[in-house]
Each structure stands twice: as C-alpha cells, then as structure tokens.
Design a protein around this motif. Sequence first.
Motif, short mmCIF file in Angstrom:
data_model
loop_
_atom_site.label_atom_id
_atom_site.label_comp_id
_atom_site.label_asym_id
_atom_site.label_seq_id
_atom_site.Cartn_x
_atom_site.Cartn_y
_atom_site.Cartn_z
N VAL A 20 38.63 17.43 56.57
CA VAL A 20 39.07 17.16 55.20
C VAL A 20 38.18 17.90 54.21
CG1 VAL A 20 39.27 15.37 53.43
CG2 VAL A 20 40.20 14.98 55.72
N ARG A 21 36.88 17.88 54.46
CA ARG A 21 35.93 18.55 53.56
C ARG A 21 36.19 20.06 53.55
NH1 ARG A 21 31.84 16.43 55.62
NH2 ARG A 21 31.22 18.08 57.04
N ARG A 22 36.31 20.65 54.72
CA ARG A 22 36.53 22.10 54.80
C ARG A 22 37.90 22.49 54.25
NH1 ARG A 22 33.98 23.53 60.75
NH2 ARG A 22 31.80 23.21 60.13
N ALA A 23 38.92 21.70 54.53
CA ALA A 23 40.25 22.00 54.01
C ALA A 23 40.27 21.89 52.49
CB ALA A 23 41.29 21.06 54.63
N SER A 24 39.56 20.92 51.94
CA SER A 24 39.49 20.77 50.49
C SER A 24 38.80 21.96 49.85
CB SER A 24 38.75 19.48 50.11
OG SER A 24 39.43 18.36 50.61
N LEU A 25 37.70 22.40 50.45
CA LEU A 25 37.00 23.58 49.93
C LEU A 25 37.87 24.82 50.02
CD1 LEU A 25 33.42 22.97 51.36
CD2 LEU A 25 34.11 22.91 48.96
N ALA A 26 38.56 24.99 51.14
CA ALA A 26 39.43 26.15 51.30
C ALA A 26 40.59 26.12 50.32
CB ALA A 26 39.96 26.21 52.74
N LEU A 27 41.16 24.93 50.10
CA LEU A 27 42.25 24.80 49.14
C LEU A 27 41.78 25.11 47.73
CD1 LEU A 27 45.21 24.03 48.70
CD2 LEU A 27 44.46 21.66 48.45
N ALA A 28 40.60 24.63 47.37
CA ALA A 28 40.06 24.90 46.03
C ALA A 28 39.78 26.40 45.85
CB ALA A 28 38.78 24.09 45.81
N ALA A 29 39.19 27.03 46.86
CA ALA A 29 38.91 28.46 46.78
C ALA A 29 40.21 29.26 46.71
CB ALA A 29 38.07 28.90 47.98
N GLY A 30 41.19 28.88 47.52
CA GLY A 30 42.48 29.57 47.50
C GLY A 30 43.19 29.40 46.17
N ALA A 31 43.13 28.21 45.60
CA ALA A 31 43.77 27.97 44.31
C ALA A 31 43.09 28.80 43.22
CB ALA A 31 43.72 26.49 43.96
N ALA A 32 41.76 28.86 43.24
CA ALA A 32 41.03 29.66 42.25
C ALA A 32 41.39 31.15 42.40
CB ALA A 32 39.53 29.45 42.41
N ALA A 33 41.45 31.63 43.64
CA ALA A 33 41.82 33.02 43.87
C ALA A 33 43.26 33.29 43.42
CB ALA A 33 41.66 33.37 45.35
N ALA A 34 44.16 32.35 43.66
CA ALA A 34 45.55 32.52 43.25
C ALA A 34 45.68 32.55 41.72
CB ALA A 34 46.42 31.40 43.83
N VAL A 35 44.93 31.70 41.04
CA VAL A 35 44.97 31.70 39.57
C VAL A 35 44.45 33.03 39.04
CG1 VAL A 35 43.90 30.67 37.51
CG2 VAL A 35 44.87 29.20 39.29
N TYR A 36 43.34 33.51 39.62
CA TYR A 36 42.80 34.80 39.18
C TYR A 36 43.80 35.92 39.46
CZ TYR A 36 39.89 38.91 38.71
OH TYR A 36 39.41 40.13 38.32
N LEU A 37 44.37 35.93 40.66
CA LEU A 37 45.30 36.99 41.04
C LEU A 37 46.58 36.94 40.21
CD1 LEU A 37 45.70 39.39 42.91
CD2 LEU A 37 46.65 37.83 44.61
N TRP A 38 47.01 35.75 39.83
CA TRP A 38 48.21 35.60 39.01
C TRP A 38 48.11 36.43 37.73
CZ3 TRP A 38 52.97 33.47 39.45
CH2 TRP A 38 53.71 33.31 38.27
N HIS A 39 46.91 36.46 37.17
CA HIS A 39 46.68 37.15 35.90
C HIS A 39 46.12 38.56 36.06
CE1 HIS A 39 47.58 33.48 33.74
NE2 HIS A 39 46.75 32.83 34.54
N THR A 40 45.97 39.03 37.28
CA THR A 40 45.38 40.35 37.55
C THR A 40 46.36 41.16 38.38
OG1 THR A 40 43.22 39.26 37.63
CG2 THR A 40 43.33 41.51 38.45
N ASN A 41 47.03 42.10 37.76
CA ASN A 41 48.04 42.89 38.47
C ASN A 41 47.38 44.01 39.27
OD1 ASN A 41 50.18 44.43 39.33
ND2 ASN A 41 51.25 44.38 37.38
N PRO A 42 47.34 43.91 40.60
CA PRO A 42 46.71 44.95 41.41
C PRO A 42 47.51 46.25 41.46
CG PRO A 42 47.63 43.25 42.81
CD PRO A 42 47.81 42.79 41.40
N HIS A 43 48.73 46.24 40.94
CA HIS A 43 49.53 47.47 40.89
C HIS A 43 49.06 48.38 39.77
CE1 HIS A 43 52.38 46.16 43.94
NE2 HIS A 43 52.44 44.99 43.34
N ARG A 44 48.28 47.85 38.84
CA ARG A 44 47.75 48.64 37.73
C ARG A 44 46.30 49.00 38.03
NH1 ARG A 44 49.70 44.65 33.06
NH2 ARG A 44 51.93 45.07 33.19
N SER A 45 45.91 50.20 37.66
CA SER A 45 44.52 50.60 37.87
C SER A 45 43.62 49.91 36.85
CB SER A 45 44.40 52.13 37.74
OG SER A 45 44.78 52.53 36.45
N GLY A 46 42.34 49.85 37.17
CA GLY A 46 41.37 49.27 36.27
C GLY A 46 41.20 47.77 36.39
N GLN A 47 41.86 47.14 37.35
CA GLN A 47 41.71 45.69 37.55
C GLN A 47 40.46 45.41 38.36
OE1 GLN A 47 43.79 43.59 36.07
NE2 GLN A 47 45.04 45.26 35.30
#
Length: 141
Positions: A20-47
């Motif tokens: 539960v502890r590891r899954a919670s940490l992984a979920l939190a890290a994945g959610a943070a990465a998803a939020v960052y990626l949502w606003h960062t378009n990797p198809h554009r240069s300079g990201q």
Amino acid sequence: MSDVERSGPPSGAAIRSRTVRRASLALAAGAAAAVYLWHTNPHRSGQVLIPCPFRLMTGVLCPACGGTRMAYDLLHGDAVQAFHDNAVLLVLGVPAIAYVLLRWLVQGLRGRAYRLQLTGRGNAVVFGIAAVWMLVRNLAG
C-alpha cells in the motif's frame, strides 16, 4: 545471526502495508508526472523534458523513444497519434506493464510477495522484440 535471519520472512500484514505504501507513492509520482506532462507538449521544441540518453549518445532511436510523446497523446485522448509515436510500446509495452503492476498490487494486498521473474526464453522474447522494433523504426526512417 542477522535480524532478517532471526525474524524470518515478512508477515502478510507487513507485505500488505509495504504494498500500500509503495503503490501510494507510485500513484502520487505518476499523478504528478501526468499533471506536468499534461501542460508540457513534447511535440514542440524547447520543452523541459528528460531526453533519451541512448539517442543523445548514438543518434539512434531506442525502442522506448517516443514514449513521452505517446503518454502525452494518450493523456489528451489521441490514440492514433500515440500509435504513431511508438506503436510497439503502446500495443505490447503498456499492457505488459499494466499486467505486472496489477499482479504485484493484487498479490501484495493478499499478503503475498510478488517478484517478476522472466525465464531465459522470456528475456530473449523481450530483447528480440525490442531489437527488431529498434531496427525497423530506424531503417524505415
């Protein structure tokens, strides 16, 4: 005699708690990465994104290149573009990773340790698919 040898293997409750502890940490890290990626378009240069070290050193696309763009496109509901970014990772990698993570989570919540162990044949299949995909995508242009 060490503490591990004296105490024996972890109990089911300890495995559940750790899972539960590891899954919670992984979920939190994945959610943070998803939020960052949502606003960062990797198809554009300079990201600001982590570049592929293999491609930086060799100039060749690795089997996972395009994974960040694929994840971005999936987050935005564009499965066709995600397929174009990295077809093999989308079709084979995502389901395989989901299966392993789900299996780990279910076993852990049942109080049983789960360790992924590929056989020699399994390793050969994974590395063979990766090698063929890397050749195909680099030779096809």
